[in-house]
Design a protein around this motif. Structure first.
Motif, PDB file in Angstrom:
ATOM      1  N   VAL A 181       0.857  -1.184   0.000  1.00 15.43           N
ATOM      2  CA  VAL A 181       0.000   0.000   0.000  1.00 15.43           C
ATOM      3  C   VAL A 181       0.894   1.234   0.000  1.00 15.43           C
ATOM      4  CG1 VAL A 181      -1.786   1.295   1.234  1.00 15.43           C
ATOM      5  CG2 VAL A 181      -1.808  -1.216   1.291  1.00 15.43           C
ATOM      6  N   ALA A 217      -2.040  -1.248  -3.763  1.00 17.69           N
ATOM      7  CA  ALA A 217      -3.099  -0.247  -3.608  1.00 17.69           C
ATOM      8  C   ALA A 217      -2.459   1.135  -3.496  1.00 17.69           C
ATOM      9  CB  ALA A 217      -3.945  -0.537  -2.374  1.00 17.69           C
ATOM     10  N   THR A 239      -7.318   4.625  -5.008  1.00 14.13           N
ATOM     11  CA  THR A 239      -8.420   5.089  -4.168  1.00 14.13           C
ATOM     12  C   THR A 239      -8.103   6.513  -3.747  1.00 14.13           C
ATOM     13  OG1 THR A 239      -8.929   2.869  -3.318  1.00 14.13           O
ATOM     14  CG2 THR A 239      -9.672   4.747  -2.001  1.00 14.13           C
ATOM     15  N   THR A 297      -9.176  -0.046   2.828  1.00 14.18           N
ATOM     16  CA  THR A 297      -8.529  -0.917   1.850  1.00 14.18           C
ATOM     17  C   THR A 297      -8.170  -2.268   2.452  1.00 14.18           C
ATOM     18  OG1 THR A 297      -7.635   0.970   0.632  1.00 14.18           O
ATOM     19  CG2 THR A 297      -6.500  -1.129   0.355  1.00 14.18           C
TER      20      THR A 297
END
Length: 462
Positions: A181, A217, A239, A297
């Motif tokens: 991430v 992500a 996102t 997430t």
């Protein structure tokens, strides 16, 4: 760290063992660079600094229980000798990080807010499982390895604050530690003198996004155009978080209570829940949304995210920490670091807390690494303070502190310019009255953390 024998470590870092009576002796962690932090089972890394040579403290580390020393020359006690200690530490970190298959590795960067967000993440994600987060602001080529190597084998979430002062710095860190991430908070004026401008800063910060594999992500601030534009550099799904209506994770109905704490409705694709932060200043909303984006997430529900955020507190010192003196003076300690964006956020928090009934005093030291725009940025900070209605502005230090005072005076604030922390303490001792609200804001090294202690000692008797 993952348990490793000295022989295994020597193989990974391609070092030579020296005076090692038992190559099978196991290092269970932590890895330390300060002999005073050595404990049984640790590995001491002997760096040679400008003033201190870690090799001189090897015997102290071993006496305290360190299994061995990673060194660039033979040292007292069992040692693994390598040509370059930093390269060896990087190799050990890379080897370890790539074997943390059950751990989500989360990288956080941005011009401001990294440490506050990292602290929030540590407190929120621990509800999902064992979490390790960067201690303090150890976000460089030494701090990141120390964090990785401090993680026990059962760590589920590893939160890494990652700093950069130029192009390639984040690529170096992410080359060492692959991320699952990547979170980019903002692109501001911090270190603009080193980067060469905000666009160059964005180029450097975006390296965190480029490092992701397609199954990672990317989490980006929708309210910062330079950050939002990093989506084109990501092979992973993106996102967005922010107050923008287009953000996937967003805040609605943002307001500050009488203590300067933000309240808002957290909105995610899974629902909505109210949040009241324990932190000070509306700028903390963005940090909270960034944290919520990571938690969402990773599978946390909206209501639980909101509850965890509402319970979280400031855990790293000198970052918008509130202290009530016995004589009625309130001190806001934000003296760890300063850049134009963070000073502006702190000043807005100060005036929102002061309201119409309390005198507000801003004590501001110099900001560092602003390059050719330094004088203008300092004057702009002073003008903002005066424009927001700060009653008294105290500049501390030579050079650009005078620009802060000049800008504030031009906007109607009462101003004082002091030479150093001692002069500022003497001035404030005679100036402050019961009910005053005092913000202390400065860059690291300006001495104002000590000024905060001076201010608190006035009524505690310490």
């Amino acid at each position: 760290m993952l348990p490793m024998s000295l022989a295994q470590i020597a193989e990974v870092v391609q070092g030579q063992m020296h005076q090692v009576p038992d190559p099978d002796a196991v290092v269970t962690g932590p890895v330390v660079v300060d002999s005073r932090q050595a404990v049984p089972g640790s590995l001491f890394v002997a760096f040679v600094g400008e003033r201190v040579d870690g090799h001189d403290y090897a015997i102290a580390a071993v006496t305290a229980g360190a299994v061995g020393v990673l060194a660039s020359r033979p040292a007292a006690g069992p040692a693994i000798v390598v040509p370059n200690v930093l390269d060896a530490l990087c190799a050990l970190t890379s080897w370890t990080a790539r074997r943390m298959s059950a751990t989500a590795r989360i990288g956080v960067t941005g011009s401001s807010g990294k440490t506050s967000t990292k602290d929030l993440l540590g407190q929120v994600l621990c509800r999902l499982g064992p979490t390790v987060a960067t201690a303090g602001s150890q976000n460089n080529e030494i701090g990141v390895p120390l964090t990785v190597l401090s993680a026990p084998s059962d760590t589920k979430y590893l939160v890494l604050e990652m700093g950069a002062r130029g192009i390639g710095h984040l690529s170096y860190l992410t080359g060492m530690v692959p991320l699952d991430v990547s979170l980019v908070l903002n692109v501001g004026s911090a270190h603009a003198g080193e980067f060469g401008g905000r666009e160059a800063t964005a180029q450097a910060k975006g390296e965190l996004i480029e490092a992701l594999e397609p199954d990672g992500a990317a989490l980006l601030n929708a309210d910062d155009p330079l950050v939002a534009a990093m989506a084109s550099r990501s092979e992973a799904p993106v996102t967005y978080f922010g107050c923008s209506p287009q953000a996937d994770i967003r805040a609605e109905n943002v307001a500050l209570n009488e203590r300067g704490q933000p309240r808002f409705d957290l909105v995610t694709p899974a629902g909505k829940a109210p949040v009241t932060l324990q932190l000070l200043g509306v700028h903390q909303v963005s940090n909270a949304l960034a944290t919520a984006a990571v938690a969402h997430t990773l599978g946390m529900g909206t209501a639980e995210i909101a509850d965890a955020l509402s319970c979280a507190v400031a855990t790293t010192g000198s970052r918008m920490q509130l202290h009530e003196r016995a004589d009625g003076v309130t001190v806001i300690d934000d003296a760890y670091n300063a850049n134009p964006d963070s000073v502006a956020a702190a000043l807005r928090a100060l005036t929102s807390m002061g309201g119409a009934d309390r005198r507000t005093v801003a004590v501001i030291g110099e900001m560092r690494e602003l390059g050719a725009d330094s004088a203008a940025e300092h004057r702009a900070v002073g003008e903002l303070a005066g424009g927001l209605g700060v009653d008294v502005v105290v500049g501390v230090g030579g050079g650009e502190a005078g620009q802060v005072v000049a800008g504030a005076a031009a906007k109607g604030a009462v101003t004082h310019l002091t030479a150093d922390r001692g002069a500022a303490a003497d001035l404030l001792a005679g100036l402050l009255e019961a009910g005053d609200l005092v913000l202390v804001k400065a860059s690291l090294g300006a001495g104002l953390q000590a000024l905060v202690r001076d201010l608190l000692d006035k009524t505690t008797g310490r």
